[in-house]
Scaffold this motif. Structure first.
Motif, PDB file in Angstrom:
ATOM      1  N   GLY A  84       2.782  -4.004   8.314  1.00 49.81           N
ATOM      2  CA  GLY A  84       4.115  -3.720   8.801  1.00 49.81           C
ATOM      3  C   GLY A  84       4.188  -2.291   9.322  1.00 49.81           C
ATOM      4  N   PRO A  85       5.347  -1.891   9.837  1.00 45.26           N
ATOM      5  CA  PRO A  85       5.501  -0.566  10.436  1.00 45.26           C
ATOM      6  C   PRO A  85       5.628   0.560   9.418  1.00 45.26           C
ATOM      7  CG  PRO A  85       7.558  -1.756  10.538  1.00 45.26           C
ATOM      8  CD  PRO A  85       6.554  -2.708   9.978  1.00 45.26           C
ATOM      9  N   TYR A 100       0.848  -1.182   0.000  1.00 41.90           N
ATOM     10  CA  TYR A 100       0.000   0.000   0.000  1.00 41.90           C
ATOM     11  C   TYR A 100       0.885   1.234   0.000  1.00 41.90           C
ATOM     12  CZ  TYR A 100      -4.124  -2.709   1.509  1.00 41.90           C
ATOM     13  OH  TYR A 100      -5.168  -3.595   1.591  1.00 41.90           O
ATOM     14  N   ARG A 146       9.238   4.947   5.243  1.00 38.22           N
ATOM     15  CA  ARG A 146       9.069   6.349   4.887  1.00 38.22           C
ATOM     16  C   ARG A 146      10.085   6.718   3.827  1.00 38.22           C
ATOM     17  NH1 ARG A 146       7.416   4.387   8.944  1.00 38.22           N
ATOM     18  NH2 ARG A 146       5.614   5.151  10.077  1.00 38.22           N
ATOM     19  N   GLY A 194       2.974   7.452  12.709  1.00 29.75           N
ATOM     20  CA  GLY A 194       4.218   6.744  12.488  1.00 29.75           C
ATOM     21  C   GLY A 194       4.120   5.229  12.575  1.00 29.75           C
ATOM     22  N   ARG A 195       2.902   4.695  12.637  1.00 27.34           N
ATOM     23  CA  ARG A 195       2.736   3.234  12.757  1.00 27.34           C
ATOM     24  C   ARG A 195       1.812   2.731  11.647  1.00 27.34           C
ATOM     25  NH1 ARG A 195       3.916   2.351  18.463  1.00 27.34           N
ATOM     26  NH2 ARG A 195       4.000   0.143  17.973  1.00 27.34           N
ATOM     27  N   GLY A 196       1.802   1.414  11.449  1.00 26.38           N
ATOM     28  CA  GLY A 196       0.883   0.812  10.506  1.00 26.38           C
ATOM     29  C   GLY A 196      -0.489   0.620  11.122  1.00 26.38           C
ATOM     30  N   LEU A 241      -4.808   5.562   2.249  1.00 26.34           N
ATOM     31  CA  LEU A 241      -4.099   4.288   2.074  1.00 26.34           C
ATOM     32  C   LEU A 241      -4.606   3.636   0.796  1.00 26.34           C
ATOM     33  CD1 LEU A 241      -2.106   2.655   3.888  1.00 26.34           C
ATOM     34  CD2 LEU A 241      -4.085   1.464   4.778  1.00 26.34           C
ATOM     35  N   LYS A 285      -2.821  10.969   4.018  1.00 25.77           N
ATOM     36  CA  LYS A 285      -3.066   9.787   4.841  1.00 25.77           C
ATOM     37  C   LYS A 285      -3.988   8.765   4.182  1.00 25.77           C
ATOM     38  CE  LYS A 285      -0.595  11.654   8.003  1.00 25.77           C
ATOM     39  NZ  LYS A 285       0.824  11.234   8.081  1.00 25.77           N
ATOM     40  N   GLN A 299      -4.958   3.555  13.492  1.00 24.89           N
ATOM     41  CA  GLN A 299      -3.598   3.907  13.099  1.00 24.89           C
ATOM     42  C   GLN A 299      -3.076   5.040  13.974  1.00 24.89           C
ATOM     43  OE1 GLN A 299      -2.919   5.174   8.999  1.00 24.89           O
ATOM     44  NE2 GLN A 299      -0.800   4.480   9.092  1.00 24.89           N
ATOM     45  N   GLN A 311       0.688   5.241   1.301  1.00 26.88           N
ATOM     46  CA  GLN A 311      -0.073   6.233   2.066  1.00 26.88           C
ATOM     47  C   GLN A 311       0.581   7.586   1.836  1.00 26.88           C
ATOM     48  OE1 GLN A 311      -0.321   5.953   6.482  1.00 26.88           O
ATOM     49  NE2 GLN A 311      -2.522   6.183   6.205  1.00 26.88           N
ATOM     50  N   PHE A 320       3.411   0.734   2.987  1.00 26.73           N
ATOM     51  CA  PHE A 320       3.099  -0.310   3.961  1.00 26.73           C
ATOM     52  C   PHE A 320       2.955  -1.645   3.271  1.00 26.73           C
ATOM     53  CE2 PHE A 320       2.494   1.894   7.875  1.00 26.73           C
ATOM     54  CZ  PHE A 320       2.027   3.163   7.552  1.00 26.73           C
ATOM     55  N   PHE A 350      -9.768   1.124   1.582  1.00 24.22           N
ATOM     56  CA  PHE A 350      -9.750   1.866   2.837  1.00 24.22           C
ATOM     57  C   PHE A 350     -10.336   3.261   2.658  1.00 24.22           C
ATOM     58  CE2 PHE A 350      -7.312  -0.549   5.954  1.00 24.22           C
ATOM     59  CZ  PHE A 350      -6.836  -1.584   5.170  1.00 24.22           C
ATOM     60  N   GLY A 351     -11.040   3.712   3.687  1.00 26.94           N
ATOM     61  CA  GLY A 351     -11.453   5.105   3.745  1.00 26.94           C
ATOM     62  C   GLY A 351     -10.260   5.957   4.152  1.00 26.94           C
ATOM     63  N   ALA A 352     -10.452   7.271   4.118  1.00 29.90           N
ATOM     64  CA  ALA A 352      -9.356   8.194   4.419  1.00 29.90           C
ATOM     65  C   ALA A 352      -9.088   8.306   5.916  1.00 29.90           C
ATOM     66  CB  ALA A 352      -9.653   9.567   3.828  1.00 29.90           C
TER      67      ALA A 352
END
Lengths: 116, 112
Positions: free
Chosen positions: A108-109, A35, A112, B41-43, A43, A41, B38, A37, A90, B102-104
């Motif tokens: 996954g994390p 994915y 960037r 900085g993380r998934g 995805l 934001k 979410q 992002q 991601f 996925f939505g925003a």
């Protein structure tokens, strides 16, 4: 133990370069995804592999090439990087359920990527 | 065209109140709908899944409803805590496919 891992976590590179991002999952899942992002934001699915076969290939420039050497790994290679490729990428994995529909995804994390 | 829409603005609530987040969709035939959390900085992390033939699902302080007639899912967090502050993503998996859209996301802020 990390379920879905990605390397590198950060990637800063110049326009025009070629780079790879690696992903591994230890959940025994049969489906993996990439994915993107962006800064808003949102995805968006790029690719999906099921049992090493490409099953989803969204409208993505052919500079992006996924490779799945086995069910536990899905790597993403990007040629000739452009400024617009800057985003968080991601990797995720899931298992296809009895009804033939994919189930919950594990992410996954993120990697960037910043293209200068 | 196919769309998934979530509250685009951030949701601010007081600790202890119930947060309600909305997910609307058009022109999809979902097999099921999921909610993910979410943090910066993380998934995304999976929270709840509800199938198209289910009306409601609960897990601890979380509740999801799914109305396929209205094409809407509501996600509730009861007795909210500052630790619930995050972005919540709605995701649809379409019937017969591997694809999840996925939505925003909606940003939730819970104030102490």
């Amino acid at each position: 133990d990390t379920a879905v891992s990605q390397t590198p976590k950060y990637l800063v590179t110049q326009m025009g370069n070629d780079k790879s991002i690696k992903c591994e999952q230890n959940l025994g899942h049969d489906t993996m995804y990439w994915y993107k992002q962006d800064s808003k934001k949102f995805l968006k699915i790029m690719f999906s592999y099921n049992n090493k076969e490409l099953i989803i290939n969204e409208t993505v420039p052919n500079r992006f090439s996924p490779k799945s050497p086995d069910k536990a790994h899905l790597n993403l290679h990007i040629n000739s990087l452009e400024l617009g490729d800057s985003a968080v990428y991601f990797c995720a994995s899931s298992q296809v359920g009895l009804a033939g529909v994919q189930e919950t995804q594990y992410f996954g994390p993120g990697t960037r990527l910043l293209v200068l | 065209s196919q769309k998934i829409e979530q509250n685009s603005e951030a949701l601010n609530i007081q600790e202890g109140k119930t947060a309600t987040l909305t997910c609307n969709y058009t022109n999809y035939s979902p097999a099921y709908l999921q909610w993910y959390r979410q943090d910066p900085g993380r998934g995304p992390v999976f929270l709840l899944l509800i199938r198209e033939n289910e009306k409601e699902k609960r897990k601890e302080r979380l509740k999801v409803t799914f109305d396929t007639t209205l094409k809407q899912s509501l996600f509730h967090i009861t007795a909210s805590q500052p630790a619930d502050s995050a972005t919540y993503l709605c995701a649809l998996t379409v019937t017969g496919g591997f694809k999840t859209i996925f939505g925003a996301g909606t940003r939730l802020f819970v104030k102490a």
